[in-house]
Design a protein around this motif. Structure first.
Motif, PDB file in Angstrom:
ATOM      1  N   HIS A 115       0.838  -1.192   0.000  1.00  0.00           N
ATOM      2  CA  HIS A 115       0.000   0.000   0.000  1.00  0.00           C
ATOM      3  C   HIS A 115       0.880   1.252   0.000  1.00  0.00           C
ATOM      4  O   HIS A 115       1.933   1.284   0.643  1.00  0.00           O
ATOM      5  CB  HIS A 115      -0.904   0.041   1.234  1.00  0.00           C
ATOM      6  N   LEU A 116       0.395   2.277  -0.698  1.00  0.00           N
ATOM      7  CA  LEU A 116       1.120   3.535  -0.825  1.00  0.00           C
ATOM      8  C   LEU A 116       0.129   4.684  -0.680  1.00  0.00           C
ATOM      9  O   LEU A 116      -0.967   4.638  -1.249  1.00  0.00           O
ATOM     10  CB  LEU A 116       1.815   3.602  -2.189  1.00  0.00           C
ATOM     11  N   VAL A 117       0.514   5.698   0.080  1.00  0.00           N
ATOM     12  CA  VAL A 117      -0.273   6.926   0.197  1.00  0.00           C
ATOM     13  C   VAL A 117       0.623   8.089  -0.212  1.00  0.00           C
ATOM     14  O   VAL A 117       1.696   8.296   0.372  1.00  0.00           O
ATOM     15  CB  VAL A 117      -0.793   7.140   1.629  1.00  0.00           C
ATOM     16  N   LEU A 118       0.187   8.835  -1.207  1.00  0.00           N
ATOM     17  CA  LEU A 118       0.931   9.985  -1.701  1.00  0.00           C
ATOM     18  C   LEU A 118       0.109  11.238  -1.437  1.00  0.00           C
ATOM     19  O   LEU A 118      -1.014  11.371  -1.933  1.00  0.00           O
ATOM     20  CB  LEU A 118       1.215   9.847  -3.199  1.00  0.00           C
ATOM     21  N   SER A 119       0.662  12.151  -0.662  1.00  0.00           N
ATOM     22  CA  SER A 119      -0.059  13.357  -0.252  1.00  0.00           C
ATOM     23  C   SER A 119       0.619  14.600  -0.781  1.00  0.00           C
ATOM     24  O   SER A 119       1.819  14.807  -0.549  1.00  0.00           O
ATOM     25  CB  SER A 119      -0.132  13.414   1.282  1.00  0.00           C
ATOM     26  N   ASP A 120      -0.160  15.406  -1.513  1.00  0.00           N
ATOM     27  CA  ASP A 120       0.309  16.729  -1.925  1.00  0.00           C
ATOM     28  C   ASP A 120       1.695  16.650  -2.565  1.00  0.00           C
ATOM     29  O   ASP A 120       2.652  17.291  -2.140  1.00  0.00           O
ATOM     30  CB  ASP A 120       0.304  17.667  -0.726  1.00  0.00           C
ATOM     31  N   THR A 121       1.766  15.840  -3.600  1.00  0.00           N
ATOM     32  CA  THR A 121       3.025  15.599  -4.286  1.00  0.00           C
ATOM     33  C   THR A 121       2.744  15.355  -5.753  1.00  0.00           C
ATOM     34  O   THR A 121       1.595  15.399  -6.207  1.00  0.00           O
ATOM     35  CB  THR A 121       3.766  14.398  -3.650  1.00  0.00           C
ATOM     36  N   ALA A 122       3.782  15.110  -6.514  1.00  0.00           N
ATOM     37  CA  ALA A 122       3.657  14.824  -7.943  1.00  0.00           C
ATOM     38  C   ALA A 122       4.909  14.083  -8.384  1.00  0.00           C
ATOM     39  O   ALA A 122       5.853  13.922  -7.605  1.00  0.00           O
ATOM     40  CB  ALA A 122       3.478  16.108  -8.751  1.00  0.00           C
ATOM     41  N   THR A 214       1.464  22.213  -4.577  1.00  0.00           N
ATOM     42  CA  THR A 214       1.142  21.165  -5.551  1.00  0.00           C
ATOM     43  C   THR A 214      -0.378  21.172  -5.697  1.00  0.00           C
ATOM     44  O   THR A 214      -1.077  20.465  -4.974  1.00  0.00           O
ATOM     45  CB  THR A 214       1.642  19.781  -5.083  1.00  0.00           C
ATOM     46  N   PRO A 215      -0.897  21.988  -6.595  1.00  0.00           N
ATOM     47  CA  PRO A 215      -2.345  22.183  -6.704  1.00  0.00           C
ATOM     48  C   PRO A 215      -3.086  20.885  -7.020  1.00  0.00           C
ATOM     49  O   PRO A 215      -2.515  19.944  -7.593  1.00  0.00           O
ATOM     50  CB  PRO A 215      -2.481  23.183  -7.852  1.00  0.00           C
ATOM     51  N   PRO A 216      -4.363  20.818  -6.654  1.00  0.00           N
ATOM     52  CA  PRO A 216      -5.138  19.597  -6.877  1.00  0.00           C
ATOM     53  C   PRO A 216      -5.084  19.066  -8.308  1.00  0.00           C
ATOM     54  O   PRO A 216      -5.012  17.855  -8.511  1.00  0.00           O
ATOM     55  CB  PRO A 216      -6.556  20.014  -6.481  1.00  0.00           C
ATOM     56  N   ALA A 217      -5.084  19.945  -9.297  1.00  0.00           N
ATOM     57  CA  ALA A 217      -5.050  19.470 -10.685  1.00  0.00           C
ATOM     58  C   ALA A 217      -3.753  18.729 -10.986  1.00  0.00           C
ATOM     59  O   ALA A 217      -3.751  17.708 -11.690  1.00  0.00           O
ATOM     60  CB  ALA A 217      -5.222  20.648 -11.647  1.00  0.00           C
ATOM     61  N   LEU A 218      -2.638  19.221 -10.464  1.00  0.00           N
ATOM     62  CA  LEU A 218      -1.347  18.557 -10.662  1.00  0.00           C
ATOM     63  C   LEU A 218      -1.327  17.203  -9.982  1.00  0.00           C
ATOM     64  O   LEU A 218      -0.857  16.208 -10.550  1.00  0.00           O
ATOM     65  CB  LEU A 218      -0.227  19.438 -10.119  1.00  0.00           C
ATOM     66  N   VAL A 219      -1.827  17.148  -8.746  1.00  0.00           N
ATOM     67  CA  VAL A 219      -1.816  15.904  -7.988  1.00  0.00           C
ATOM     68  C   VAL A 219      -2.765  14.885  -8.617  1.00  0.00           C
ATOM     69  O   VAL A 219      -2.453  13.698  -8.720  1.00  0.00           O
ATOM     70  CB  VAL A 219      -2.181  16.173  -6.521  1.00  0.00           C
ATOM     71  N   ARG A 220      -3.931  15.346  -9.080  1.00  0.00           N
ATOM     72  CA  ARG A 220      -4.871  14.436  -9.749  1.00  0.00           C
ATOM     73  C   ARG A 220      -4.257  13.861 -11.030  1.00  0.00           C
ATOM     74  O   ARG A 220      -4.439  12.685 -11.338  1.00  0.00           O
ATOM     75  CB  ARG A 220      -6.172  15.152 -10.073  1.00  0.00           C
ATOM     76  N   ALA A 221      -3.516  14.690 -11.764  1.00  0.00           N
ATOM     77  CA  ALA A 221      -2.874  14.208 -12.995  1.00  0.00           C
ATOM     78  C   ALA A 221      -1.895  13.083 -12.690  1.00  0.00           C
ATOM     79  O   ALA A 221      -1.765  12.131 -13.465  1.00  0.00           O
ATOM     80  CB  ALA A 221      -2.172  15.366 -13.707  1.00  0.00           C
ATOM     81  N   MET A 222      -1.179  13.192 -11.554  1.00  0.00           N
ATOM     82  CA  MET A 222      -0.297  12.102 -11.146  1.00  0.00           C
ATOM     83  C   MET A 222      -1.107  10.850 -10.836  1.00  0.00           C
ATOM     84  O   MET A 222      -0.765   9.747 -11.279  1.00  0.00           O
ATOM     85  CB  MET A 222       0.514  12.506  -9.913  1.00  0.00           C
ATOM     86  N   ALA A 223      -2.180  11.004 -10.086  1.00  0.00           N
ATOM     87  CA  ALA A 223      -3.015   9.856  -9.721  1.00  0.00           C
ATOM     88  C   ALA A 223      -3.543   9.138 -10.953  1.00  0.00           C
ATOM     89  O   ALA A 223      -3.624   7.901 -10.983  1.00  0.00           O
ATOM     90  CB  ALA A 223      -4.171  10.313  -8.836  1.00  0.00           C
ATOM     91  N   ASP A 224      -3.879   9.910 -11.971  1.00  0.00           N
ATOM     92  CA  ASP A 224      -4.428   9.314 -13.191  1.00  0.00           C
ATOM     93  C   ASP A 224      -3.426   8.417 -13.907  1.00  0.00           C
ATOM     94  O   ASP A 224      -3.810   7.546 -14.688  1.00  0.00           O
ATOM     95  CB  ASP A 224      -4.888  10.413 -14.147  1.00  0.00           C
ATOM     96  N   ARG A 225      -2.133   8.620 -13.636  1.00  0.00           N
ATOM     97  CA  ARG A 225      -1.091   7.830 -14.288  1.00  0.00           C
ATOM     98  C   ARG A 225      -0.700   6.580 -13.493  1.00  0.00           C
ATOM     99  O   ARG A 225       0.052   5.746 -14.005  1.00  0.00           O
ATOM    100  CB  ARG A 225       0.166   8.685 -14.513  1.00  0.00           C
ATOM    101  N   ILE A 226      -1.180   6.469 -12.247  1.00  0.00           N
ATOM    102  CA  ILE A 226      -0.856   5.305 -11.419  1.00  0.00           C
ATOM    103  C   ILE A 226      -1.993   4.296 -11.550  1.00  0.00           C
ATOM    104  O   ILE A 226      -3.145   4.618 -11.244  1.00  0.00           O
ATOM    105  CB  ILE A 226      -0.680   5.706  -9.942  1.00  0.00           C
ATOM    106  N   PRO A 227      -1.722   3.081 -12.003  1.00  0.00           N
ATOM    107  CA  PRO A 227      -2.797   2.109 -12.233  1.00  0.00           C
ATOM    108  C   PRO A 227      -3.660   1.887 -10.993  1.00  0.00           C
ATOM    109  O   PRO A 227      -3.158   1.549  -9.914  1.00  0.00           O
ATOM    110  CB  PRO A 227      -2.032   0.837 -12.618  1.00  0.00           C
TER     111      PRO A 227
END
Length: 258
Positions: A115-122, A214-227
Motif C-alpha cells: 500500500h502507498l499513500v501519496l499526499s500533496d506531491t507529484a 502542488t495544486p489539486p489538478a497537478l496531484v490528480r494528474a499524477m493519480a491518473d497515471r498510477i494504475p
C-alpha cells in the motif's frame, strides 16, 4: 506499545516503534522545510498497535547533512533504515518531497510495499525557473527572507490566525539554509512521470483543496497515471493536510488499508 524510540543511524535521525502482531508498519516521508514532527497529529490518531517509522531528511531536523543529495540518495537513506530495523513489509506514506521518495521505494521494494499513500506531491514538482531563484534567495538571505511566501502556500486561508501557526514558521525558518537548498535542488532535478505506470502498490493520492504548492489538478494528474489509484481532496487544507485536517487524513488512510 504507544511510544517511539528516537535515535540515529549513520547520522540519520529517526523514530521507530514496532508493530504489534499483524498490525501494519507505516513508513513516513516528510515535506521540504519540515521534520518528522509534521506527522505528530496523524500518529496520535493511529491505533496503538500500528508500527511507525519516520525520520528527518538530510539537512533537516536532527539529521546530518550530506553532499550529493538527490531523491535517489534520500531513498537510499530510507532503505538503510528499513534494513537496519529488519522491516520486510510496510505501508509508504509520503508528503510532498517525501512523496517523491516513496515513489522510488514503491519501485525499488514493490514486493515489500503493498500500500502507498501519496499526499500533496507529484512525479515532477516545479521547474528550474521556480527552484533556482528560491535556492539563491535562501543561500544569500536565509529562509526567513521568503518564509511568508512559503507559509502562504502551505496552509489554507485563515490558518495563520491559529495559535500554532508560529510553531510551523519556526520549524521552517530554523531549517539549515544549505539543507533546505540541497533538497530544493533534488526536487528540481527529479522527474518520475514515466515511472508512475510501473507502480503496483494499491495507491491512495490525497491533496488539500487549497494547496498552492502542488495544486489539486497537478496531484490528480499524477493519480491518473498510477494504475488503479484512488484520489481524494481534503477540504480546508493546504499543502499539509496532515497538520490542518488530521482527522480527515487518518480517516482516508484507514479506509485505504481496510
Amino acid at each position: 506499545m504507544t511510544s517511539e524510540t528516537f535515535t540515529a543511524c549513520d547520522g540519520l535521525h529517526f523514530g521507530y516503534r514496532p508493530a504489534q502482531g499483524a498490525a501494519p508498519v507505516l513508513v513516513f516521508g516528510n515535506s521540504l522545510g519540515t521534520d518528522l514532527r509534521v506527522w505528530d497529529r496523524v500518529i496520535a490518531r493511529l491505533p496503538a498497535d500500528w508500527g511507525i517509522l519516520r525520520h528527518d531528511k538530510r539537512g533537516h531536523g536532527l539529521s546530518v547533512a550530506r553532499t550529493g543529495l538527490s531523491i535517489e540518495t534520500m531513498a537510499d537513506d530510507v532503505e538503510m533504515l528499513l534494513d537496519h530495523l529488519n522491516i520486510a513489509r510496510f505501508v509508504g506514506v509520503g508528503l510532498s518531497v517525501g512523496g517523491l521518495i516513496l515513489q522510488r521505494l514503491a519501485l525499488r521494494r514493490s514486493d515489500a510495499m503493498p500500500h502507498l499513500v501519496l499526499s500533496d506531491t507529484a512525479a515532477k514538482i516545479g521547474s528550474p525557473e521556480i527552484w533556482n531563484p528560491r535556492i539563491a534567495a535562501v543561500l544569500d538571505q536565509g529562509i526567513a527572507s521568503i518564509s511568508d511566501a512559503i507559509l502562504s502556500r502551505w496552509f489554507a486561508p485563515g490558518y495563520a490566525a491559529t495559535p500554532d501557526f508560529q510553531m510551523w514558521r519556526m520549524m521552517l525558518e530554523r531549517t539549515p539554509a544549505q539543507g533546505y537548498a540541497d533538497v530544493c535542488a533534488a526536487i528540481r532535478d527529479a522527474d518520475y512521470t514515466d515511472d508512475l505506470a510501473r507502480i503496483t502498490a494499491k495507491t491512495l493520492v490525497v491533496v488539500g483543496s487549497d494547496d498552492a504548492s502542488t495544486p489539486p489538478a497537478l496531484v490528480r494528474a499524477m493519480a491518473d497515471r498510477i494504475p488503479g489509484a484512488a484520489f481524494a481532496e481534503i477540504a480546508d487544507a493546504g499543502h499539509l493536510p496532515c497538520v490542518e485536517q488530521p482527522d480527515a487524513f487518518v480517516s482516508l488512510l484507514k479506509q485505504h488499508l481496510a
